[in-house]
Motif scaffolding. Structure first.
Motif, PDB file in Angstrom:
ATOM      1  N   ALA A   3      -8.656  -7.271   0.015  1.00 22.17           N
ATOM      2  CA  ALA A   3      -8.394  -7.088   1.444  1.00 22.17           C
ATOM      3  C   ALA A   3      -7.380  -8.108   1.955  1.00 22.17           C
ATOM      4  O   ALA A   3      -6.489  -7.765   2.740  1.00 22.17           O
ATOM      5  CB  ALA A   3      -9.703  -7.184   2.239  1.00 22.17           C
ATOM      6  N   SER A  70      -8.922   2.995  -1.182  1.00 25.24           N
ATOM      7  CA  SER A  70     -10.093   2.126  -1.284  1.00 25.24           C
ATOM      8  C   SER A  70     -10.449   1.590   0.087  1.00 25.24           C
ATOM      9  O   SER A  70      -9.564   1.339   0.910  1.00 25.24           O
ATOM     10  CB  SER A  70      -9.827   0.994  -2.288  1.00 25.24           C
ATOM     11  N   GLU A  72     -11.752  -1.367   0.801  1.00 25.95           N
ATOM     12  CA  GLU A  72     -11.314  -2.758   0.934  1.00 25.95           C
ATOM     13  C   GLU A  72      -9.810  -2.853   1.201  1.00 25.95           C
ATOM     14  O   GLU A  72      -9.373  -3.587   2.078  1.00 25.95           O
ATOM     15  CB  GLU A  72     -11.684  -3.547  -0.320  1.00 25.95           C
TER      16      GLU A  72
END
Length: 161
Positions: A3, A70, A72
């Protein structure tokens, strides 16, 4: 960790997109940049919140794309893009109202872009990185009596709405 990497990547990418969108608006002011041309005539920001909302409207789809890969990465990318939009909205308004407070740049490029009618130089709004990279940075002695005679104001004393 993913992230954070995507946050940084989105922040940098958003600055790149902003630079090129501003440049494109100057290529064809009557067709692509009619609203931008009006901005040059008025030489004022529309307020931090309204600038921020314009940036969000213009890039909402790009802000959400990484969620398809995704969670994240999507969260990092979205937060990085939002952070840059907020920073850029603030920096844009600050350069119109209080350019001497742009301590992170040697010269407030957007302020100079307007002050000297630079149609081919200094396209950055919040940062000057891409002007340096693409050769559009033009250093000028911008601190004149006009800037020196302005009353001292704080970093948050600007138009928010």
């Amino acid at each position: 960790m993913v992230a954070i990497a995507f946050f940084v990547a989105a922040f940098i990418f958003a600055s790149f997109v902003e630079y090129w969108m501003h440049r494109i608006m100057h290529l064809s002011p009557q067709k692509i940049g009619a609203r931008h041309l009006d901005h040059h005539k008025r030489n004022e920001g529309q307020g931090v919140v309204w600038e921020f909302l314009d940036y969000i409207k213009g890039s909402a789809i790009a802000m959400l794309l990484l969620f398809f890969f995704s969670l994240e990465a999507g969260i990092g990318w979205l937060l990085g893009a939002l952070a840059y939009a907020a920073f850029s909205a603030y920096a844009h308004q600050l350069q119109h109202e209080n350019p001497t407070k742009c301590f992170w740049m040697k010269m407030p490029v957007h302020y100079v872009h307007h002050k000297y009618g630079m149609w081919h130089h200094n396209f950055g709004l919040a940062v000057d990185w891409w002007d340096h990279v693409f050769g559009t940075y033009k250093l000028v002695d911008w601190m004149t009596e006009e800037e020196l005679s302005r009353p001292e104001r704080g970093y948050l004393q600007l138009r928010w709405w």
